[in-house]
Design a protein around this motif. Structure first.
Motif, PDB file in Angstrom:
ATOM      1  N   GLN A  83       0.746  -1.363  -0.007  1.00  0.00           N
ATOM      2  CA  GLN A  83       0.177   0.372   0.079  1.00  0.00           C
ATOM      3  C   GLN A  83       1.103   1.149  -0.111  1.00  0.00           C
ATOM      4  O   GLN A  83       0.466   2.040  -0.157  1.00  0.00           O
ATOM      5  CB  GLN A  83      -1.088  -0.352   1.038  1.00  0.00           C
TER       6      GLN A  83
ATOM      7  N   ARG B  98       2.920   4.478  -0.682  1.00  0.00           N
ATOM      8  CA  ARG B  98       2.961   5.748  -2.495  1.00  0.00           C
ATOM      9  C   ARG B  98       4.218   6.123  -2.259  1.00  0.00           C
ATOM     10  O   ARG B  98       3.879   6.905  -0.665  1.00  0.00           O
ATOM     11  CB  ARG B  98       1.487   6.374  -2.354  1.00  0.00           C
TER      12      ARG B  98
ATOM     13  N   ALA C 242     -10.277  17.179  -0.656  1.00  0.00           N
ATOM     14  CA  ALA C 242      -9.673  15.301  -0.392  1.00  0.00           C
ATOM     15  C   ALA C 242      -8.526  15.435  -1.017  1.00  0.00           C
ATOM     16  O   ALA C 242      -7.738  14.252  -0.082  1.00  0.00           O
ATOM     17  CB  ALA C 242     -10.726  14.568  -1.522  1.00  0.00           C
TER      18      ALA C 242
ATOM     19  N   LEU D  43      -2.009  17.590  -3.356  1.00  0.00           N
ATOM     20  CA  LEU D  43      -1.945  17.889  -4.784  1.00  0.00           C
ATOM     21  C   LEU D  43      -2.249  19.157  -5.197  1.00  0.00           C
ATOM     22  O   LEU D  43      -1.507  19.936  -6.878  1.00  0.00           O
ATOM     23  CB  LEU D  43      -3.073  17.039  -5.787  1.00  0.00           C
TER      24      LEU D  43
ATOM     25  N   ARG E  26     -13.805  -2.716   1.103  1.00  0.00           N
ATOM     26  CA  ARG E  26     -12.404  -1.764   1.848  1.00  0.00           C
ATOM     27  C   ARG E  26     -12.137  -0.826   3.290  1.00  0.00           C
ATOM     28  O   ARG E  26     -11.526  -1.114   3.594  1.00  0.00           O
ATOM     29  CB  ARG E  26     -11.653  -0.863   0.337  1.00  0.00           C
TER      30      ARG E  26
ATOM     31  N   TYR F 104     -16.180  10.441  -1.387  1.00  0.00           N
ATOM     32  CA  TYR F 104     -15.453  10.892   0.327  1.00  0.00           C
ATOM     33  C   TYR F 104     -16.241  10.305   1.226  1.00  0.00           C
ATOM     34  O   TYR F 104     -15.530  10.592   2.327  1.00  0.00           O
ATOM     35  CB  TYR F 104     -14.682  11.753  -0.187  1.00  0.00           C
TER      36      TYR F 104
ATOM     37  N   ASP G 285     -10.234  10.536   4.263  1.00  0.00           N
ATOM     38  CA  ASP G 285      -9.943  11.516   3.695  1.00  0.00           C
ATOM     39  C   ASP G 285      -8.612  11.641   3.126  1.00  0.00           C
ATOM     40  O   ASP G 285      -8.855  10.694   2.363  1.00  0.00           O
ATOM     41  CB  ASP G 285      -8.585  11.751   4.871  1.00  0.00           C
ATOM     42  N   SER G 286      -8.048  12.749   2.724  1.00  0.00           N
ATOM     43  CA  SER G 286      -6.691  12.409   0.980  1.00  0.00           C
ATOM     44  C   SER G 286      -6.118  11.139   1.486  1.00  0.00           C
ATOM     45  O   SER G 286      -5.855  10.286   0.215  1.00  0.00           O
ATOM     46  CB  SER G 286      -6.154  13.656   1.674  1.00  0.00           C
ATOM     47  N   MET G 287      -6.006  10.906   2.624  1.00  0.00           N
ATOM     48  CA  MET G 287      -4.747   9.332   2.809  1.00  0.00           C
ATOM     49  C   MET G 287      -5.488   8.369   2.691  1.00  0.00           C
ATOM     50  O   MET G 287      -4.827   7.458   1.824  1.00  0.00           O
ATOM     51  CB  MET G 287      -3.613   9.998   4.520  1.00  0.00           C
TER      52      MET G 287
ATOM     53  N   ALA H 266      -8.310   8.419   1.212  1.00  0.00           N
ATOM     54  CA  ALA H 266      -8.555   8.156  -0.748  1.00  0.00           C
ATOM     55  C   ALA H 266      -7.103   7.280  -1.547  1.00  0.00           C
ATOM     56  O   ALA H 266      -7.132   7.056  -2.682  1.00  0.00           O
ATOM     57  CB  ALA H 266      -8.445   9.643  -1.278  1.00  0.00           C
ATOM     58  N   LEU H 267      -5.409   7.530  -1.080  1.00  0.00           N
ATOM     59  CA  LEU H 267      -4.286   7.023  -1.366  1.00  0.00           C
ATOM     60  C   LEU H 267      -4.554   6.123  -1.773  1.00  0.00           C
ATOM     61  O   LEU H 267      -4.282   5.076  -2.826  1.00  0.00           O
ATOM     62  CB  LEU H 267      -3.502   7.714  -1.455  1.00  0.00           C
ATOM     63  N   GLU H 268      -5.591   4.577  -0.305  1.00  0.00           N
ATOM     64  CA  GLU H 268      -5.116   3.467  -0.565  1.00  0.00           C
ATOM     65  C   GLU H 268      -6.046   3.341  -1.555  1.00  0.00           C
ATOM     66  O   GLU H 268      -5.900   2.620  -1.932  1.00  0.00           O
ATOM     67  CB  GLU H 268      -5.761   3.477   1.082  1.00  0.00           C
TER      68      GLU H 268
ATOM     69  N   LEU I 184      -6.776   4.706  -4.023  1.00  0.00           N
ATOM     70  CA  LEU I 184      -5.598   5.192  -5.509  1.00  0.00           C
ATOM     71  C   LEU I 184      -4.895   3.495  -5.604  1.00  0.00           C
ATOM     72  O   LEU I 184      -5.367   2.835  -6.585  1.00  0.00           O
ATOM     73  CB  LEU I 184      -5.541   5.998  -5.604  1.00  0.00           C
ATOM     74  N   THR I 185      -4.387   3.255  -4.679  1.00  0.00           N
ATOM     75  CA  THR I 185      -3.674   1.597  -4.770  1.00  0.00           C
ATOM     76  C   THR I 185      -4.470   0.697  -5.159  1.00  0.00           C
ATOM     77  O   THR I 185      -4.114  -0.167  -6.055  1.00  0.00           O
ATOM     78  CB  THR I 185      -2.750   1.358  -3.410  1.00  0.00           C
ATOM     79  N   GLU I 186      -5.594   0.602  -4.643  1.00  0.00           N
ATOM     80  CA  GLU I 186      -6.122  -1.093  -4.641  1.00  0.00           C
ATOM     81  C   GLU I 186      -6.978  -0.466  -6.424  1.00  0.00           C
ATOM     82  O   GLU I 186      -7.127  -1.405  -6.774  1.00  0.00           O
ATOM     83  CB  GLU I 186      -7.446  -0.930  -4.266  1.00  0.00           C
TER      84      GLU I 186
ATOM     85  N   ASP J   8      -2.459  10.679  -9.601  1.00  0.00           N
ATOM     86  CA  ASP J   8      -3.683  11.228  -8.613  1.00  0.00           C
ATOM     87  C   ASP J   8      -4.333  12.616  -9.553  1.00  0.00           C
ATOM     88  O   ASP J   8      -5.484  12.404  -9.244  1.00  0.00           O
ATOM     89  CB  ASP J   8      -3.015  11.297  -7.896  1.00  0.00           C
TER      90      ASP J   8
ATOM     91  N   LEU K 269      -7.955  12.800 -10.677  1.00  0.00           N
ATOM     92  CA  LEU K 269      -8.840  13.137  -9.826  1.00  0.00           C
ATOM     93  C   LEU K 269      -9.090  14.014  -9.041  1.00  0.00           C
ATOM     94  O   LEU K 269     -10.065  13.949  -7.943  1.00  0.00           O
ATOM     95  CB  LEU K 269      -8.967  11.300  -8.475  1.00  0.00           C
ATOM     96  N   GLN K 270      -8.519  14.764  -9.482  1.00  0.00           N
ATOM     97  CA  GLN K 270      -9.013  15.966  -8.381  1.00  0.00           C
ATOM     98  C   GLN K 270     -10.067  16.684  -8.596  1.00  0.00           C
ATOM     99  O   GLN K 270     -10.012  17.259  -6.942  1.00  0.00           O
ATOM    100  CB  GLN K 270      -7.322  16.937  -8.955  1.00  0.00           C
TER     101      GLN K 270
ATOM    102  N   ARG L 198     -15.456  13.533  -8.071  1.00  0.00           N
ATOM    103  CA  ARG L 198     -15.885  13.049  -6.594  1.00  0.00           C
ATOM    104  C   ARG L 198     -17.117  11.668  -6.080  1.00  0.00           C
ATOM    105  O   ARG L 198     -17.334  11.618  -5.913  1.00  0.00           O
ATOM    106  CB  ARG L 198     -17.239  14.400  -6.421  1.00  0.00           C
TER     107      ARG L 198
END
Lengths: 258, 77
Positions: A129, A131, A253, A257, B15, B30, B36-38, B40-42, B44-46, B57, B60-61, B64
Motif C-alpha cells: 500500500q 505510495r 480531498a 496535489l 475496503r 469521499y 480523507d486524502s490519505m 483516498a490514496l489507499e 487509488l492503490t487498490e 492522482d 482524480l482531483q 467526486r
C-alpha cells in the motif's frame, strides 16, 4: 519521536511522530541524535521504519514551517531556513554514506522529505500500500533534503523528472519497476522482509561490505550543492508563503496535489 | 463501463466497510466512504492493483462521484 534498539548487530530504528513523522525542528534534532548514536554504536545493519499508521513519513512539517514564517520578514527567515537545510543535509549525507548497510521499510505515505529520507537508505522494502511522491512544486519549491540528486543517482533522471514535474504519487509496484524500491511485500510484512535481508547482509565480512557500499554508492555532492542553492532561492520567493497559506487552509480531498 | 463501476463499488465497500447496497454511482465517494486524502490514496492503490492500470492522482482531483471515478479508470483500461 525516534527510538531504536540494537540486537544481534541490527539497529532497528522506528520513527514515531504522529500523524506521519513530519520533519520539523524536533524531528531534525531527533535525526541528529540518531546519527550520533549510529556513529557510536556502529551496527552491522540499520533498519529504518515507521510506527505511524499513516505511513513512513509525509515529509516536511508544513504547518510548523507556516507558523515559523508568520510575521517574519523574508530577510530574517532566509538564514533560519538555510540553517535547517544545512543541518538536514548533514543528517541525510551521513545516513547515505553510513559505513554499514541501511534498509528502509516503507508503508503508506512516503512523500517529499519522507521520500528523501528513504532515498538515503541502501535498500528500500515497500509494502503493497505504499505510495511515493515529490509534491513540492505545489509550494513553488523543489525538494530540499537531497531527494532529486539521490533519485537521479539511484533510478535515473527520467523518473526524477516525472515525480518532480507532475507531483503525482506512484504505487509500490511501480516503485519496484523503476528501481525506487527493491522489494515488494504484503502489508505488515515489511519488517520480516527487512530482518531476513539483514541476515543475508550480515553473512559478509563487515569491512568488505563497507568497501563494496562505498564503491557502489557515491554521494552526488555537486548536485546536492546545486539543489541546496536552488531550494533556498525558490523558498525566498513570495510564492512559497502563499502556497503554504493555501495548504494549511485547504479542505480538499487531496490537498497534497494543491 | 458498468462492469468497472460495479467492481469499483464492490471494492470500495469491502475496503472501507461501507454498506455496498447503500452506495450509488452518483454518490460523493469521499462522503459515502467517509475517507480523507490519505485514505483516498489507499483507494487509488487498490484500484490500480485491481484494474491493472496506473491512475495519476491529478486525474482524480476533480472526481467526486463513483461514476466519475469509473470513467477515469475506463479511459486507462
Amino acid at each position: 519521536m525516534i527510538a531504536w534498539t540494537i540486537r544481534d548487530g541490527i539497529m532497528d530504528v522506528t520513527l514515531g511522530r504522529e500523524p506521519c513523522n513530519e520533519i520539523g525542528a524536533d524531528m531534525l534534532t531527533a535525526l541528529e541524535g540518531l546519527v550520533r548514536a549510529a556513529d557510536d554504536l556502529r551496527p552491522r545493519v540499520m533498519i529504518l521504519r515507521s510506527t505511524a499508521a499513516r505511513g513512513f513519513c509525509a515529509g516536511a512539517d508544513l504547518r510548523e514551517l507556516h507558523r515559523g514564517l508568520q510575521n517574519v520578514s523574508r530577510l530574517r527567515a532566509a538564514p533560519r531556513l538555510a540553517s535547517f537545510i544545512w543541518r538536514i543535509h548533514r543528517v541525510m549525507d551521513w545516513l547515505d554514506m553510513a559505513p554499514f548497510p541501511t534498509i528502509a521499510v516503507i508503508h503508506g505515505v512516503c512523500f517529499g522529505g519522507g521520500l528523501e529520507l528513504a532515498l538515503t537508505c541502501d535498500l528500500r522494502i515497500a509494502e503493497k500500500q505504499a505510495r511515493f511522491a515529490f509534491p513540492e512544486l505545489r509550494l513553488g519549491i523543489v525538494p530540499g533534503f537531497g531527494g532529486i540528486p539521490r533519485l537521479e543517482r539511484d533510478c535515473g533522471a527520467s523518473i526524477a523528472r516525472d515525480l518532480l514535474l507532475t507531483g503525482r504519487s506512484i504505487s509500490a509496484a511501480r516503485a519496484v519497476e523503476t528501481g525506487l524500491a527493491h522489494q515488494l511485500v504484503p502489508a505488515g510484512e515489511g519488517l520480516n522482509a527487512a530482518l531476513s535481508t539483514a541476515e543475508q547482509l550480515m553473512k559478509y565480512n563487515p569491512w568488505a561490505s563497507a568497501q563494496a557500499k562505498a564503491f557502489a554508492k557515491k554521494l552526488p555532492a555537486l548536485r546536492l550543492a546545486e539543489e541546496k542553492a536552488l531550494f533556498l532561492l525558490m523558498a525566498s520567493r513570495p510564492g512559497m508563503r502563499e502556497a503554504l497559506e493555501h495548504f494549511v487552509n485547504n479542505s480538499s480531498a487531496m490537498p497534497y496535489l494543491g | 463501463m458498468d462492469r468497472i463501476l460495479h467492481r469499483l463499488l464492490d471494492l470500495a465497500a469491502a475496503r472501507f466497510g461501507a454498506d455496498r447496497l447503500a452506495l450509488k454511482p452518483q454518490d460523493d465517494m469521499y462522503e459515502a466512504l467517509r475517507i480523507d486524502s490519505m485514505r483516498a490514496l489507499e483507494l487509488l492503490t487498490e484500484l490500480e492493483n485491481e484494474f491493472g492500470v496506473e491512475i495519476p492522482d491529478y486525474e482524480l482531483q476533480r472526481v467526486r462521484t463513483f461514476e466519475e471515478l469509473a470513467a477515469v479508470i475506463a479511459r486507462r483500461c
